[in-house]
Write a protein that holds these residues in place. Sequence first.
Motif, PDB file in Angstrom:
ATOM      1  N   LEU A  69      -6.261   1.551   5.489  1.00  0.00           N
ATOM      2  CA  LEU A  69      -6.085   2.898   4.953  1.00  0.00           C
ATOM      3  C   LEU A  69      -5.438   3.815   5.992  1.00  0.00           C
ATOM      4  O   LEU A  69      -4.667   4.707   5.657  1.00  0.00           O
ATOM      5  CB  LEU A  69      -7.452   3.452   4.519  1.00  0.00           C
ATOM      6  CG  LEU A  69      -7.463   4.625   3.568  1.00  0.00           C
ATOM      7  CD1 LEU A  69      -6.823   4.221   2.245  1.00  0.00           C
ATOM      8  CD2 LEU A  69      -8.877   5.093   3.331  1.00  0.00           C
ATOM      9  N   MET A  76       0.840  -1.189   0.000  1.00  0.00           N
ATOM     10  CA  MET A  76       0.000   0.000   0.000  1.00  0.00           C
ATOM     11  C   MET A  76       0.878   1.243   0.000  1.00  0.00           C
ATOM     12  O   MET A  76       1.859   1.323   0.741  1.00  0.00           O
ATOM     13  CB  MET A  76      -0.895   0.002   1.244  1.00  0.00           C
ATOM     14  CG  MET A  76      -1.679   1.280   1.402  1.00  0.00           C
ATOM     15  SD  MET A  76      -2.743   1.309   2.844  1.00  0.00           S
ATOM     16  CE  MET A  76      -3.969   0.144   2.344  1.00  0.00           C
ATOM     17  N   ASP A  77       0.502   2.183  -0.838  1.00  0.00           N
ATOM     18  CA  ASP A  77       1.213   3.455  -0.868  1.00  0.00           C
ATOM     19  C   ASP A  77       0.994   4.206   0.441  1.00  0.00           C
ATOM     20  O   ASP A  77      -0.073   4.133   1.032  1.00  0.00           O
ATOM     21  CB  ASP A  77       0.713   4.330  -2.023  1.00  0.00           C
ATOM     22  CG  ASP A  77       1.196   3.836  -3.371  1.00  0.00           C
ATOM     23  OD1 ASP A  77       2.185   3.095  -3.412  1.00  0.00           O
ATOM     24  OD2 ASP A  77       0.573   4.216  -4.371  1.00  0.00           O
ATOM     25  N   ARG A  78       2.025   4.910   0.865  1.00  0.00           N
ATOM     26  CA  ARG A  78       1.947   5.713   2.090  1.00  0.00           C
ATOM     27  C   ARG A  78       2.223   7.171   1.753  1.00  0.00           C
ATOM     28  O   ARG A  78       2.799   7.482   0.724  1.00  0.00           O
ATOM     29  CB  ARG A  78       2.989   5.231   3.107  1.00  0.00           C
ATOM     30  CG  ARG A  78       2.759   3.834   3.609  1.00  0.00           C
ATOM     31  CD  ARG A  78       3.851   3.384   4.584  1.00  0.00           C
ATOM     32  NE  ARG A  78       4.249   4.373   5.558  1.00  0.00           N
ATOM     33  CZ  ARG A  78       3.620   4.586   6.728  1.00  0.00           C
ATOM     34  NH1 ARG A  78       2.571   3.900   7.045  1.00  0.00           N
ATOM     35  NH2 ARG A  78       4.070   5.492   7.562  1.00  0.00           N
ATOM     36  N   TYR A  79       1.810   8.041   2.661  1.00  0.00           N
ATOM     37  CA  TYR A  79       2.193   9.443   2.545  1.00  0.00           C
ATOM     38  C   TYR A  79       3.689   9.551   2.842  1.00  0.00           C
ATOM     39  O   TYR A  79       4.256   8.713   3.539  1.00  0.00           O
ATOM     40  CB  TYR A  79       1.397  10.302   3.529  1.00  0.00           C
ATOM     41  CG  TYR A  79      -0.007  10.585   3.074  1.00  0.00           C
ATOM     42  CD1 TYR A  79      -0.296  11.686   2.286  1.00  0.00           C
ATOM     43  CD2 TYR A  79      -1.047   9.736   3.433  1.00  0.00           C
ATOM     44  CE1 TYR A  79      -1.582  11.943   1.854  1.00  0.00           C
ATOM     45  CE2 TYR A  79      -2.348   9.993   3.013  1.00  0.00           C
ATOM     46  CZ  TYR A  79      -2.610  11.096   2.224  1.00  0.00           C
ATOM     47  OH  TYR A  79      -3.879  11.344   1.795  1.00  0.00           O
ATOM     48  N   ARG A 135      -1.593   4.513   6.085  1.00  0.00           N
ATOM     49  CA  ARG A 135      -0.945   5.421   5.131  1.00  0.00           C
ATOM     50  C   ARG A 135      -0.424   6.681   5.815  1.00  0.00           C
ATOM     51  O   ARG A 135       0.515   7.291   5.342  1.00  0.00           O
ATOM     52  CB  ARG A 135      -1.918   5.833   4.014  1.00  0.00           C
ATOM     53  CG  ARG A 135      -2.415   4.682   3.223  1.00  0.00           C
ATOM     54  CD  ARG A 135      -3.460   4.989   2.203  1.00  0.00           C
ATOM     55  NE  ARG A 135      -4.102   6.278   2.244  1.00  0.00           N
ATOM     56  CZ  ARG A 135      -4.524   6.930   1.171  1.00  0.00           C
ATOM     57  NH1 ARG A 135      -4.366   6.428  -0.025  1.00  0.00           N
ATOM     58  NH2 ARG A 135      -5.119   8.093   1.286  1.00  0.00           N
ATOM     59  N   PRO A 189      -1.151   9.377  -1.939  1.00  0.00           N
ATOM     60  CA  PRO A 189      -1.384   8.004  -2.392  1.00  0.00           C
ATOM     61  C   PRO A 189      -2.814   7.846  -2.910  1.00  0.00           C
ATOM     62  O   PRO A 189      -3.739   8.499  -2.430  1.00  0.00           O
ATOM     63  CB  PRO A 189      -1.179   7.160  -1.137  1.00  0.00           C
ATOM     64  CG  PRO A 189      -0.603   8.050  -0.114  1.00  0.00           C
ATOM     65  CD  PRO A 189      -0.836   9.456  -0.526  1.00  0.00           C
TER      66      PRO A 189
END
Length: 174
Positions: free
Chosen positions: A168, A1-4, A171, A70
Motif C-alpha cells: 500500500l 495496484m492503483d497509484r496516486y 501508492r 486509489p
Amino acid sequence: MDRYTKPAVLLHWLIALLIISAFGLGLTMVNIPGLTPTKLKYFSWHKWIGVTVLALACLRLLWRLTHKAPAYPAHMPGWQQAAAHWLHIGLYVLMFAIPVSGYFYSLSAGVPVVYLGIVPLPVLMAPNPELKPLLKDAHYVLNMTLLAAFALHVLAALKHQFIDRDHLFRRMMP
C-alpha cells in the motif's frame, strides 16, 4: 495496484517536508531565550513555511476533489478503511487549521505576516492581548494533534509495508 497521481504524490511529500521543517523550526525558535536576530529570523521562516503549507494544502485539496484516490485493497478490513479515511480528513483539517491559527496568533500579538519579507498578508484583526494566549494555546494543541496524527499515519504505512506486505505504501511513493 492503483497509484496516486504524480501531482498528488509531489504535493504529499512536499507538504510533509515543509510541515516537518516548520515543526522543528517552531520547537527551536520558542526555546531561544530573549529576542535575538536569530530568533526573529526563525519566526519569519516559520511563518513563511506556514503560509506555503496553507497555499499548497489548497492546491492539494483542489486536486484531491477533482481526482479520485486509489481504492483501498479488497483485503483491507472495513474498520481500517474507515480509520484511514477519517485520519486523512483530520490531516487535511490540520493542514488548514494550523497555519490559520498561527496567522491569527501573530495578528493578535500585533505582528503582521509578510510572506518572504515581500508580500504583506491582510491584517484581518487588530492586536488583541486577551485573545493572544488562547490562539497560542490553540496553535500548540493543533500542532501536538498533528504530531499524533502524523505518527499514526506513518505507523499505519509501515504496518502495511512490513507486516501486511500489501505494498500500500507504494501508492504514494515517487
